[in-house]
Write a protein that holds these residues in place. Structure first.
Motif, mmCIF file in Angstrom:
data_model
loop_
_atom_site.group_PDB
_atom_site.id
_atom_site.type_symbol
_atom_site.label_atom_id
_atom_site.label_comp_id
_atom_site.label_asym_id
_atom_site.label_seq_id
_atom_site.Cartn_x
_atom_site.Cartn_y
_atom_site.Cartn_z
ATOM 1 N N ARG A 1 0.837 -1.198 0.000
ATOM 2 C CA ARG A 1 0.000 0.000 0.000
ATOM 3 C C ARG A 1 0.870 1.245 0.000
ATOM 4 O O ARG A 1 1.836 1.346 0.761
ATOM 5 C CB ARG A 1 -0.925 0.011 1.220
ATOM 6 N N GLN A 2 0.492 2.195 -0.856
ATOM 7 C CA GLN A 2 1.195 3.480 -0.939
ATOM 8 C C GLN A 2 0.149 4.582 -1.087
ATOM 9 O O GLN A 2 -0.731 4.493 -1.948
ATOM 10 C CB GLN A 2 2.132 3.478 -2.157
ATOM 11 N N GLU B 1 7.658 5.970 -6.637
ATOM 12 C CA GLU B 1 7.692 7.076 -7.603
ATOM 13 C C GLU B 1 6.693 8.139 -7.158
ATOM 14 O O GLU B 1 5.484 7.964 -7.304
ATOM 15 C CB GLU B 1 7.331 6.551 -8.991
ATOM 16 N N HIS B 2 7.175 9.252 -6.630
ATOM 17 C CA HIS B 2 6.299 10.267 -6.045
ATOM 18 C C HIS B 2 5.368 9.561 -5.058
ATOM 19 O O HIS B 2 5.840 8.861 -4.178
ATOM 20 C CB HIS B 2 5.549 11.034 -7.144
ATOM 21 N N CYS B 3 4.064 9.663 -5.230
ATOM 22 C CA CYS B 3 3.193 8.943 -4.305
ATOM 23 C C CYS B 3 1.824 8.641 -4.917
ATOM 24 O O CYS B 3 0.784 9.005 -4.342
ATOM 25 C CB CYS B 3 3.030 9.732 -3.015
ATOM 26 N N PRO B 4 1.797 7.972 -6.055
ATOM 27 C CA PRO B 4 0.492 7.571 -6.580
ATOM 28 C C PRO B 4 -0.139 6.538 -5.658
ATOM 29 O O PRO B 4 0.552 5.737 -5.036
ATOM 30 C CB PRO B 4 0.830 6.946 -7.948
ATOM 31 N N GLY B 5 -1.453 6.572 -5.536
ATOM 32 C CA GLY B 5 -2.135 5.616 -4.687
ATOM 33 C C GLY B 5 -2.021 4.200 -5.239
ATOM 34 O O GLY B 5 -2.310 3.950 -6.414
ATOM 35 N N ILE B 6 -1.576 3.293 -4.409
ATOM 36 C CA ILE B 6 -1.418 1.893 -4.833
ATOM 37 C C ILE B 6 -1.938 0.979 -3.726
ATOM 38 O O ILE B 6 -1.638 1.188 -2.546
ATOM 39 C CB ILE B 6 0.066 1.544 -5.097
ATOM 40 N N TYR B 7 -2.724 0.008 -4.113
ATOM 41 C CA TYR B 7 -3.048 -1.097 -3.215
ATOM 42 C C TYR B 7 -2.967 -2.361 -4.064
ATOM 43 O O TYR B 7 -3.691 -2.506 -5.059
ATOM 44 C CB TYR B 7 -4.427 -0.967 -2.583
ATOM 45 N N HIS B 8 -2.076 -3.253 -3.692
ATOM 46 C CA HIS B 8 -1.788 -4.399 -4.563
ATOM 47 C C HIS B 8 -1.597 -5.665 -3.741
ATOM 48 O O HIS B 8 -0.961 -5.658 -2.689
ATOM 49 C CB HIS B 8 -0.512 -4.119 -5.369
ATOM 50 N N ARG B 9 -2.165 -6.770 -4.270
ATOM 51 C CA ARG B 9 -1.940 -8.096 -3.686
ATOM 52 C C ARG B 9 -1.772 -9.064 -4.855
ATOM 53 O O ARG B 9 -2.534 -9.039 -5.824
ATOM 54 C CB ARG B 9 -3.115 -8.531 -2.810
ATOM 55 N N ASP C 1 2.983 13.700 3.269
ATOM 56 C CA ASP C 1 3.937 12.602 3.374
ATOM 57 C C ASP C 1 3.397 11.376 2.645
ATOM 58 O O ASP C 1 2.187 11.164 2.561
ATOM 59 C CB ASP C 1 4.191 12.244 4.840
ATOM 60 N N CYS C 2 4.320 10.565 2.161
ATOM 61 C CA CYS C 2 3.931 9.352 1.454
ATOM 62 C C CYS C 2 4.097 8.161 2.400
ATOM 63 O O CYS C 2 5.202 7.887 2.872
ATOM 64 C CB CYS C 2 4.784 9.149 0.205
ATOM 65 N N ASN C 3 3.017 7.509 2.686
ATOM 66 C CA ASN C 3 3.053 6.318 3.529
ATOM 67 C C ASN C 3 3.134 5.072 2.663
ATOM 68 O O ASN C 3 2.347 4.887 1.737
ATOM 69 C CB ASN C 3 1.794 6.241 4.405
#
Length: 231
Positions: free
Chosen positions: A154-155, A203-211, A163-165
């Motif tokens: 998750r990003q 890369e910067h902070c695009p929203g990502i949720y991946h499994r 901030d990018c978590n």
């Protein structure tokens, strides 16, 4: 190695042909050696055939969550069987050629059968590893298999400060010298280049949720292959 594969092929073909017939399949038919088919077909680069298509489907099914299983369970492929005489105190035993006669039309069973194995010999099962020595380089294709289980990645940006978590849990499954399988912690950066879905991680902070679960391997000749299952 080639001799071994030639020995196993008739058994696999017979087993898969039987299970693919139109006859009713009893419950015990689930014990047919699909892992022998996986072993053979993987080593040959998954050649086009009905048995190999079924073997590959099972290979992929095992990494399809949940649970994620070892895609090759080589301990289920009876390449050899060790029989020990329970009455001997010195643990003397012998290796019994369980699969085949010289007549390849009829594979032998890996269980004691009249006129094949003395009744006082008990089959000693090998758990969670191959029942023959596969430590040689000809079996490197087994040890080449890697299973990356991206349980989550998750990003996202957090609140007003921008901030990018980032957080992720990745585990890697590998095969040992004798085909034993184990898991260990891994990371996003360890994922193979062929994995897709996390290219913009970091890369910067695009929203990502991946499994996903990603498996790769090299066949006997060193050719690379992979499959990915997203969930």
């Amino acid at each position: 190695m080639r001799h071994l594969l030639k020995k196993l092929l008739p058994s696999v073909a017979v087993a898969l042909t039987v299970t693919g017939s139109s006859l009713p399949i009893p419950a015990r038919a689930q014990t047919y050696p699909i892992d022998c088919a996986i072993l053979l077909c993987l080593s040959g680069g998954w050649p086009a055939s009905v048995p190999c298509a079924r073997a590959r489907a099972e290979f992929i099914r095992r990494i399809t969550p949940w649970p994620v299983e070892p895609p090759l369970q080589i301990w289920r492929c009876p390449m050899g069987a060790s029989y020990e005489n329970d009455r001997l105190q010195n643990n003397a035993g012998r290796i019994f050629e369980a699969l085949y006669r010289t007549d390849t039309r009829r594979p032998l069973q890996s269980l004691p059968v009249d006129n094949l194995v003395p009744t006082d010999l008990a089959l000693q099962l090998v758990q969670d590893r191959a029942d023959i020595d596969i430590s040689g380089p000809e079996f490197n294709f087994v040890r080449s298999i890697r299973v990356f289980d991206v349980r989550y990645a998750r990003q996202h940006e957090s609140g007003r400060d921008g901030d990018c978590n980032r957080s992720a849990t990745v585990v890697l499954g590998t095969f040992g010298t004798q085909g034993d399988f184990s898991w260990q912690r891994s990371s996003i950066t360890a994922l193979p280049e062929a994995h897709v879905g996390l290219e913009r991680w970091g890369e910067h902070c695009p929203g990502i949720y991946h499994r996903s679960v990603f498996v790769d391997w090299r066949d006997y000749d060193g050719n690379y292959g992979f499959e990915q299952v997203n969930y």
